[in-house]
Design an enzyme around this catalytic site. Structure first.
Site: not given
Ligand code: PMP
Length: 406
Positions: A124, A201, A204, A227, A364
């Site tokens: 991401h 990270d 997910q 999430k 993203c």
């Molecule tokens: N890493 C991953 C794998 C994600 O899916 C996301 C959110 N789509 C993020 C980081 C960032 O998370 P947040 O926008 O809640 O900070």
């Protein structure tokens, strides 16, 4: 389907009862953000109607109660991550802030020209850009592990890219765009053997299965509350306490200091070291409630979601012209796909007309989309409150969309 009382679970989530464009809501955008059970919504309400006070400051009863609840939430986070000790659990705004914190506070003082930060191609943007920026500032280099056509991290290439210059390896536990579950234990073992630190990270992963940071062996783990069935604006960075204590903080103010004097200031240890100012107290408390809600059902929910994934994969594969992007053998319940003759946004719009919420676009993950030669995909992402009937609605609506786009 494995035994799981989804009807009872659905009653816990008020929003699932609403309709969208005259149809019952089919919410399949859980990878973007999950819905919240009533206990979480009530926790926010209870905090503001009964407990609201600042934490770690007052001697009065309300402040004591708020502090106790805030720290109890930290204990829930520790339990959720398989830890006995809350010391390494820092409340942040979300995974993005957690990763930025490590890049800034660890990276700035530990990286130098010639050092390497090893990522993967499926990250991401939140796990790419902070490293790019800190690499530019320190002279370190970002190195990227390729992915296979099925959407897995190429482990052979990963091993080959690790070397004495690799100072940090950062990778997603689970890909948000494809659903791939990365071999996190193996990747961490290899990285540690090469002498690197490991940041995972977990954005997910945390919503789908049990995370045990000790078993993973990593040094940092970040996830977002929203999430994992908690509120927005709150998340967690876990780090090894000895690493966190050695990192200079990057935000300064109340609560994080030991002693302030115009001659110089000293800072507290983790986690307070990284929680300058008044935190998101209600968010943290409600996140604790969300984690307590999911922990007892996590194993059964995971099995149930895997059955939903299998059913949805089979149904979608039967649709003419539909291609699934990312077919790793181990996935969470996420399906990324494209359809012949239709832009992902058109698919999303047509499904929305049937009350079905999915995500479309690059998720993203622009480098990953580029790798596949795509501008984006449509993505259906499931949670344990989704049903086989909803899988059916998705398939029927996609079939209808296919005919309209043809
Ligand atoms: N890493 C991953 C794998 C994600 O899916 C996301 C959110 N789509 C993020 C980081 C960032 O998370 P947040 O926008 O809640 O900070």
């Amino acid at each position: 389907m494995p035994a799981f009382d989804v009807a009872a679970i659905r009653k816990d989530f008020p929003i699932l009862g609403r309709s969208v464009r005259g149809r019952p809501l089919t919410y399949l955008d859980n990878a973007a953000t999950s819905q919240k059970p009533l206990v979480v919504i009530k926790a926010l309400e209870r905090y503001y109607s009964e407990q609201n006070a600042n934490v770690h400051r007052g001697v009065h009863l309300l402040s004591e109660e708020a502090t106790t609840a805030y720290e109890a939430a930290r204990a829930s986070v520790a339990k959720f991550l398989g830890l006995k000790d809350t010391r390494g659990c820092v409340f942040v705004r979300g995974a993005t802030e957690g990763i930025n914190l490590v890049a800034e506070c660890w990276g700035r003082s530990n990286l130098k020209a010639g050092d390497e930060i090893l990522l993967t191609h499926l990250e991401h943007h939140a796990n790419i850009v902070p490293w790019q920026v800190i690499a530019e500032r320190t002279g370190a280099k970002v190195v990227v592990t390729p992915v296979t056509p099925r959407g897995e991290v190429d482990l052979v290439a990963f091993k080959g890219l690790l070397n004495a210059r690799t100072k940090l390896v950062a990778f997603a536990h689970v890909s948000n765009a494809l659903g791939t579950v990365n071999p996190a234990v193996e990747m961490t073992r290899l990285a540690k053997a090469a002498g690197a630190l490991v940041l995972i990270d977990g954005c997910q992963a945390a919503a789908h299965f049990k995370v045990d940071v000790t078993a993973l062996g990593c040094d940092f783990y970040a996830f977002s509350g929203h999430k994992t069935f908690g509120p927005t604006g709150i998340g967690v960075l876990w780090g090894r306490p000895e690493l966190l204590d050695a990192m200079p903080p990057y935000q300064f103010g109340g609560d994080m200091i030991r002693k302030v004097d115009f001659a110089g200031t000293t800072f507290r240890e983790a986690p307070e070291r990284f929680e300058a100012g008044t935190p998101d107290i209600s968010g943290a408390i409600a996140l604790g409630v969300a984690l307590e809600y999911i922990m007892p059902i996590q194993a059964a929910a995971h099995a149930y979601e895997q059955a939903l994934l299998a059913a949805a994969t089979e149904r979608l594969k039967a649709i003419k012209g539909l291609t699934i992007v990312g077919e790793a053998p181990e996935k969470v319940a996420v399906i990324s796909f494209n359809m012949e003759g239709g832009h992902p946004h058109d698919i999303g719009t047509l499904l929305d007309a049937d009350g079905i919420a999915i995500r479309t676009g690059h998720h993203c993950c622009m480098p990953l989309m580029k790798h596949y030669g795509l501008s984006g995909t449509a993505r259906a992402s499931f949670a344990f409150y989704n049903t086989l009937e909803e899988v059916d609605c998705l398939a029927v609506s996609l079939e209808k969309a296919r005919k309209m786009m043809a």
